[in-house]
Design a protein around this motif. Structure first.
Motif, PDB file in Angstrom:
ATOM      1  N   PHE A 264     -49.223  74.156   0.791  1.00  0.00           N
ATOM      2  CA  PHE A 264     -49.583  75.223   0.030  1.00  0.00           C
ATOM      3  C   PHE A 264     -48.739  75.343  -0.934  1.00  0.00           C
ATOM      4  O   PHE A 264     -49.323  75.887  -2.083  1.00  0.00           O
ATOM      5  CB  PHE A 264     -49.443  76.358   1.067  1.00  0.00           C
ATOM      6  N   GLY A 265     -47.661  75.063  -1.017  1.00  0.00           N
ATOM      7  CA  GLY A 265     -46.346  75.399  -2.129  1.00  0.00           C
ATOM      8  C   GLY A 265     -47.016  74.429  -3.418  1.00  0.00           C
ATOM      9  O   GLY A 265     -46.845  74.930  -4.556  1.00  0.00           O
ATOM     10  N   SER A 266     -47.364  73.165  -3.010  1.00  0.00           N
ATOM     11  CA  SER A 266     -48.086  72.447  -4.100  1.00  0.00           C
ATOM     12  C   SER A 266     -49.169  72.896  -4.763  1.00  0.00           C
ATOM     13  O   SER A 266     -49.546  72.941  -6.095  1.00  0.00           O
ATOM     14  CB  SER A 266     -48.526  70.805  -3.621  1.00  0.00           C
ATOM     15  N   MET A 267     -50.011  73.562  -4.016  1.00  0.00           N
ATOM     16  CA  MET A 267     -51.468  74.099  -4.534  1.00  0.00           C
ATOM     17  C   MET A 267     -51.134  75.242  -5.360  1.00  0.00           C
ATOM     18  O   MET A 267     -51.596  75.651  -6.517  1.00  0.00           O
ATOM     19  CB  MET A 267     -52.362  74.439  -3.438  1.00  0.00           C
ATOM     20  N   HIS A 268     -50.123  76.194  -4.861  1.00  0.00           N
ATOM     21  CA  HIS A 268     -49.679  77.269  -5.217  1.00  0.00           C
ATOM     22  C   HIS A 268     -48.889  76.989  -6.807  1.00  0.00           C
ATOM     23  O   HIS A 268     -49.196  77.771  -7.885  1.00  0.00           O
ATOM     24  CB  HIS A 268     -48.813  77.965  -4.710  1.00  0.00           C
TER      25      HIS A 268
ATOM     26  N   PRO B  78     -43.033  77.465  -8.767  1.00  0.00           N
ATOM     27  CA  PRO B  78     -42.485  76.212  -7.622  1.00  0.00           C
ATOM     28  C   PRO B  78     -41.734  76.842  -6.534  1.00  0.00           C
ATOM     29  O   PRO B  78     -40.860  76.108  -5.872  1.00  0.00           O
ATOM     30  CB  PRO B  78     -41.853  75.330  -8.540  1.00  0.00           C
ATOM     31  N   SER B  79     -41.743  78.274  -6.560  1.00  0.00           N
ATOM     32  CA  SER B  79     -40.547  78.892  -5.623  1.00  0.00           C
ATOM     33  C   SER B  79     -40.757  78.454  -4.290  1.00  0.00           C
ATOM     34  O   SER B  79     -39.825  78.234  -3.552  1.00  0.00           O
ATOM     35  CB  SER B  79     -40.742  80.523  -6.003  1.00  0.00           C
ATOM     36  N   ILE B  80     -42.023  78.447  -3.789  1.00  0.00           N
ATOM     37  CA  ILE B  80     -42.421  77.967  -2.338  1.00  0.00           C
ATOM     38  C   ILE B  80     -41.713  76.595  -2.004  1.00  0.00           C
ATOM     39  O   ILE B  80     -41.072  76.453  -0.938  1.00  0.00           O
ATOM     40  CB  ILE B  80     -43.870  77.902  -2.065  1.00  0.00           C
ATOM     41  N   LEU B  81     -41.995  75.745  -3.113  1.00  0.00           N
ATOM     42  CA  LEU B  81     -41.509  74.342  -2.899  1.00  0.00           C
ATOM     43  C   LEU B  81     -39.914  74.349  -2.868  1.00  0.00           C
ATOM     44  O   LEU B  81     -39.144  73.224  -2.244  1.00  0.00           O
ATOM     45  CB  LEU B  81     -41.970  73.476  -3.807  1.00  0.00           C
ATOM     46  N   TYR B  82     -39.313  75.168  -3.589  1.00  0.00           N
ATOM     47  CA  TYR B  82     -37.860  75.266  -3.728  1.00  0.00           C
ATOM     48  C   TYR B  82     -37.342  75.548  -2.313  1.00  0.00           C
ATOM     49  O   TYR B  82     -36.139  75.132  -1.829  1.00  0.00           O
ATOM     50  CB  TYR B  82     -37.338  76.382  -4.904  1.00  0.00           C
ATOM     51  N   ILE B  83     -37.822  76.437  -1.657  1.00  0.00           N
ATOM     52  CA  ILE B  83     -37.357  76.942  -0.125  1.00  0.00           C
ATOM     53  C   ILE B  83     -37.606  75.580   0.406  1.00  0.00           C
ATOM     54  O   ILE B  83     -36.501  75.504   1.332  1.00  0.00           O
ATOM     55  CB  ILE B  83     -38.366  78.066   0.378  1.00  0.00           C
TER      56      ILE B  83
ATOM     57  N   MET C 218     -54.653  76.603 -18.252  1.00  0.00           N
ATOM     58  CA  MET C 218     -53.561  75.778 -18.883  1.00  0.00           C
ATOM     59  C   MET C 218     -52.829  74.889 -17.596  1.00  0.00           C
ATOM     60  O   MET C 218     -52.751  75.247 -16.626  1.00  0.00           O
ATOM     61  CB  MET C 218     -52.312  76.976 -19.237  1.00  0.00           C
ATOM     62  N   GLN C 219     -52.712  73.694 -17.945  1.00  0.00           N
ATOM     63  CA  GLN C 219     -51.942  72.635 -16.981  1.00  0.00           C
ATOM     64  C   GLN C 219     -50.469  72.627 -17.221  1.00  0.00           C
ATOM     65  O   GLN C 219     -49.718  72.878 -18.083  1.00  0.00           O
ATOM     66  CB  GLN C 219     -52.341  71.094 -17.485  1.00  0.00           C
ATOM     67  N   HIS C 220     -49.844  72.838 -16.059  1.00  0.00           N
ATOM     68  CA  HIS C 220     -48.356  73.029 -15.732  1.00  0.00           C
ATOM     69  C   HIS C 220     -47.797  71.685 -15.291  1.00  0.00           C
ATOM     70  O   HIS C 220     -48.590  70.885 -14.525  1.00  0.00           O
ATOM     71  CB  HIS C 220     -48.208  74.083 -14.568  1.00  0.00           C
ATOM     72  N   PHE C 221     -46.573  71.317 -15.667  1.00  0.00           N
ATOM     73  CA  PHE C 221     -46.025  70.159 -15.292  1.00  0.00           C
ATOM     74  C   PHE C 221     -45.663  70.239 -13.810  1.00  0.00           C
ATOM     75  O   PHE C 221     -44.850  71.513 -13.671  1.00  0.00           O
ATOM     76  CB  PHE C 221     -44.871  69.810 -16.106  1.00  0.00           C
ATOM     77  N   PRO C 222     -45.499  69.542 -12.797  1.00  0.00           N
ATOM     78  CA  PRO C 222     -45.233  69.501 -11.579  1.00  0.00           C
ATOM     79  C   PRO C 222     -43.738  69.520 -11.315  1.00  0.00           C
ATOM     80  O   PRO C 222     -43.264  68.351 -11.112  1.00  0.00           O
ATOM     81  CB  PRO C 222     -45.992  68.387 -10.821  1.00  0.00           C
ATOM     82  N   ILE C 223     -43.019  70.550 -11.293  1.00  0.00           N
ATOM     83  CA  ILE C 223     -41.414  70.537 -11.013  1.00  0.00           C
ATOM     84  C   ILE C 223     -41.236  70.276  -9.502  1.00  0.00           C
ATOM     85  O   ILE C 223     -40.387  69.709  -9.301  1.00  0.00           O
ATOM     86  CB  ILE C 223     -41.046  71.808 -11.806  1.00  0.00           C
ATOM     87  N   GLY C 224     -41.829  71.432  -8.877  1.00  0.00           N
ATOM     88  CA  GLY C 224     -41.467  71.314  -7.302  1.00  0.00           C
ATOM     89  C   GLY C 224     -41.563  70.063  -6.730  1.00  0.00           C
ATOM     90  O   GLY C 224     -40.747  69.693  -6.057  1.00  0.00           O
ATOM     91  N   PRO C 225     -42.692  69.370  -6.838  1.00  0.00           N
ATOM     92  CA  PRO C 225     -42.892  68.075  -5.916  1.00  0.00           C
ATOM     93  C   PRO C 225     -41.742  67.040  -6.507  1.00  0.00           C
ATOM     94  O   PRO C 225     -41.087  66.478  -5.639  1.00  0.00           O
ATOM     95  CB  PRO C 225     -44.246  67.443  -6.561  1.00  0.00           C
ATOM     96  N   PHE C 226     -41.388  67.071  -7.782  1.00  0.00           N
ATOM     97  CA  PHE C 226     -40.275  66.057  -8.043  1.00  0.00           C
ATOM     98  C   PHE C 226     -38.668  66.705  -7.650  1.00  0.00           C
ATOM     99  O   PHE C 226     -38.035  65.676  -7.176  1.00  0.00           O
ATOM    100  CB  PHE C 226     -40.193  65.959  -9.598  1.00  0.00           C
ATOM    101  N   ILE C 227     -38.501  68.041  -7.637  1.00  0.00           N
ATOM    102  CA  ILE C 227     -37.320  68.484  -6.995  1.00  0.00           C
ATOM    103  C   ILE C 227     -37.354  68.122  -5.505  1.00  0.00           C
ATOM    104  O   ILE C 227     -36.293  67.736  -5.129  1.00  0.00           O
ATOM    105  CB  ILE C 227     -37.221  69.897  -7.463  1.00  0.00           C
TER     106      ILE C 227
END
Length: 241
Positions: free
Chosen positions: A126-130, A137-142, A1-10
């Protein structure tokens, strides 16, 4: 299932907003606070690097990948190329939003360190891959929290050029996000742990550079991130067992 990339845009929005606020309103922050925060951001970068190291599986593989990665980066003159690109960015941005106070060498040194910190840190990669694999997206939020304040403080001296980093940042993180479904299934937990540790070493070098302690050629260390997982696998297969 493909997810929308939230973390990179935030993450990109935080860098852009922090850069804009810092460029326009940063001079209202007392000098003693500004000078105190910059070393702290370097310290925070080193902290992220340190917490990336304890779970490393094969540190010898990380060192080997780092050595080969640095050699490749030196041969490709990645630091020099990034410096030229940074100089061009400063020239373009200064035509619209003039910035003063830093010499050209000081600008390049700090700008390159920020490009590495925002775009290719172990946490960001790693956050983007995760997120690409799990939708979390929790890693990218940090990373976003740190990046917002870092962009704001550095934009006081670097100007609007800081906000331009969102272009390579989004390119890198979105590419890794969409490639994660192909990359991560081919890896093992040990390989990912070694990858995170290799990114941690780069984060440590970035922190030392931001703090003005040692100017490591950070851009030349980038190939390490592409070498570490194959070398970790080979180390596990032919040496560790």
């Amino acid at each position: 299932m493909q997810h929308f990339p939230i973390g990179p845009f935030i993450n990109a929005a935080a860098i852009a907003l922090g850069g804009i606020l810092g460029a326009f309103f940063g001079d209202k922050i007392p000098e003693r606070i500004r000078t105190g925060l910059i070393p702290f951001f370097g310290l925070a970068s080193m902290g992220l690097g340190i917490v990336s190291l304890p779970n490393v599986k094969y540190f010898a593989a990380v060192v080997l990948a780092s050595v080969f990665g640095l050699i490749i980066g030196e041969l490709l003159h990645l630091e020099t190329r990034l410096n030229k690109l940074a100089g061009s960015v400063r020239g373009i941005v200064n035509k619209v939003f003039p910035s003063e106070g830093l010499s050209h060498e000081e600008f390049l040194d700090k700008y390159v360190a920020l490009v590495v910190l925002f775009c290719i840190s172990g946490t960001g990669v790693f956050g983007s891959m995760h997120e690409g694999m799990t939708g979390d997206p929790s890693i990218l939020y940090i990373k976003t929290i740190l990046d917002f304040f870092t962009a704001g403080i550095f934009a006081i001296s670097l100007g609007m050029a800081v906000s331009t980093i969102v272009v390579p940042q989004l390119s890198v993180q979105l590419s890794l996000f969409f490639l994660a479904t192909l990359i991560v299934p081919l890896t093992t937990p040990d390989m990912r742990a070694d990858f995170y540790a290799a990114g941690g070493l780069i984060m440590l070098a970035t922190g030392l550079r931001i703090m003005g302690i040692k100017s490591f050629p950070i851009a030349n260390m980038i190939p390490t991130l592409f070498l570490i997982m194959p070398i970790s696998y080979l180390w596990h297969t032919f040496i560790a067992n």
